[in-house]
Design a protein around this motif. Sequence first.
Motif, short mmCIF file in Angstrom:
data_model
loop_
_atom_site.label_atom_id
_atom_site.label_comp_id
_atom_site.label_asym_id
_atom_site.label_seq_id
_atom_site.Cartn_x
_atom_site.Cartn_y
_atom_site.Cartn_z
N GLU A 36 33.72 50.03 42.15
CA GLU A 36 33.15 51.11 43.32
C GLU A 36 33.48 49.63 44.21
OE1 GLU A 36 33.62 53.99 44.26
OE2 GLU A 36 34.10 54.24 41.30
N VAL A 37 33.24 48.01 43.66
CA VAL A 37 32.96 47.07 44.87
C VAL A 37 34.56 46.67 46.03
CG1 VAL A 37 32.03 44.69 44.99
CG2 VAL A 37 31.14 46.24 43.73
N ASP A 38 34.29 46.80 46.42
CA ASP A 38 35.45 46.57 47.33
C ASP A 38 35.65 45.12 47.66
OD1 ASP A 38 36.96 48.82 47.64
OD2 ASP A 38 35.77 49.24 49.03
N ASP A 39 35.25 44.23 47.90
CA ASP A 39 34.38 42.67 48.05
C ASP A 39 34.81 42.20 46.93
OD1 ASP A 39 33.60 42.88 50.97
OD2 ASP A 39 32.18 43.63 50.48
N PRO A 40 35.19 40.75 47.24
CA PRO A 40 35.55 39.78 46.77
C PRO A 40 34.19 40.12 45.03
CG PRO A 40 36.36 39.10 48.31
CD PRO A 40 35.66 40.18 48.81
N VAL A 41 34.32 39.57 43.72
CA VAL A 41 33.60 39.61 43.00
C VAL A 41 33.69 38.10 41.81
CG1 VAL A 41 32.17 41.17 42.92
CG2 VAL A 41 33.94 41.39 41.01
N PHE A 42 35.31 37.47 42.18
CA PHE A 42 34.90 36.83 41.28
C PHE A 42 35.48 35.76 41.97
CE2 PHE A 42 35.58 40.12 38.50
CZ PHE A 42 35.04 39.88 37.05
N PHE A 43 35.02 34.61 41.39
CA PHE A 43 35.52 32.81 41.78
C PHE A 43 36.79 32.18 41.56
CE2 PHE A 43 34.99 28.97 42.87
CZ PHE A 43 35.34 28.26 42.64
N ASP A 44 37.11 32.60 40.36
CA ASP A 44 38.39 32.28 39.08
C ASP A 44 37.97 33.44 38.47
OD1 ASP A 44 36.67 31.86 37.55
OD2 ASP A 44 37.18 29.85 38.12
N TRP A 45 39.18 33.84 37.84
CA TRP A 45 39.41 34.84 36.73
C TRP A 45 38.03 35.29 36.02
CZ3 TRP A 45 39.45 34.63 31.09
CH2 TRP A 45 39.64 33.39 30.92
N ALA A 46 37.52 34.54 35.39
CA ALA A 46 36.61 34.71 34.72
C ALA A 46 35.18 34.44 34.93
CB ALA A 46 36.46 33.61 33.11
N HIS A 47 35.16 33.97 36.18
CA HIS A 47 33.49 33.31 36.74
C HIS A 47 33.11 33.99 38.00
CE1 HIS A 47 35.08 29.36 33.67
NE2 HIS A 47 33.24 30.13 33.88
N THR A 48 31.53 34.61 37.92
CA THR A 48 31.46 35.69 39.01
C THR A 48 31.23 34.59 40.26
OG1 THR A 48 29.37 35.98 38.49
CG2 THR A 48 30.80 37.95 37.95
N ASN A 49 31.63 35.07 41.42
CA ASN A 49 31.07 34.65 43.55
C ASN A 49 29.09 34.98 43.00
OD1 ASN A 49 30.89 36.88 43.77
ND2 ASN A 49 32.63 36.67 44.82
N GLU A 50 28.87 34.33 43.67
CA GLU A 50 27.32 35.03 44.05
C GLU A 50 27.11 36.76 44.32
OE1 GLU A 50 24.46 33.26 45.10
OE2 GLU A 50 25.22 31.16 44.69
N LEU A 51 28.55 37.46 44.63
CA LEU A 51 27.99 38.45 45.22
C LEU A 51 28.02 39.41 43.48
CD1 LEU A 51 27.95 41.77 46.12
CD2 LEU A 51 30.40 41.34 46.73
N GLY A 52 29.14 38.43 42.37
CA GLY A 52 29.52 39.43 41.15
C GLY A 52 27.79 38.76 39.62
N ALA A 53 27.60 38.07 40.38
CA ALA A 53 26.49 37.33 40.00
C ALA A 53 24.75 38.33 40.21
CB ALA A 53 25.98 36.16 39.93
N ARG A 54 24.65 38.35 41.49
CA ARG A 54 23.79 40.03 41.60
C ARG A 54 23.91 41.22 41.38
NH1 ARG A 54 23.77 37.19 46.70
NH2 ARG A 54 25.32 39.20 47.83
N LEU A 55 25.17 41.74 41.44
CA LEU A 55 25.47 43.04 40.81
C LEU A 55 24.63 43.23 39.14
CD1 LEU A 55 28.71 43.50 43.20
CD2 LEU A 55 26.25 44.86 43.23
N LEU A 56 25.70 42.05 38.40
CA LEU A 56 25.73 41.98 37.21
C LEU A 56 24.32 41.54 36.99
CD1 LEU A 56 28.82 39.34 36.00
CD2 LEU A 56 28.24 42.06 35.19
N ALA A 57 23.38 41.41 37.32
CA ALA A 57 21.58 40.94 36.96
C ALA A 57 21.76 42.27 36.90
CB ALA A 57 21.39 39.83 37.94
#
Length: 75
Positions: A36-57
């Motif tokens: 349900e996230v529209d913003d970018p959550v990956f830095f590359d094809w496998a690694h999350t950015n800050e938002l992705g890391a927070r959502l996963l945590a």
Amino acid sequence: HMGVDARIFEQQRTPYLAAVEVDRTPPIDLTDVFDEVDDPVFFDWAHTNELGARLLARAMWERGLQEQVRALAQE
């Protein structure tokens, strides 16, 4: 599979599934965290950015990690 060749995906996935079988610790399913996230959550094809890391945590904590930490604290 986020643009990853299915064969490569399976090669990466197989060792994790084998580890779960040996350890018997139930995995925390995070496959829907970004659905349900529209913003970018990956830095590359496998690694999350800050938002992705927070959502996963947050999802890991809410889906089982919190109970595991409490159980360890009571041992």
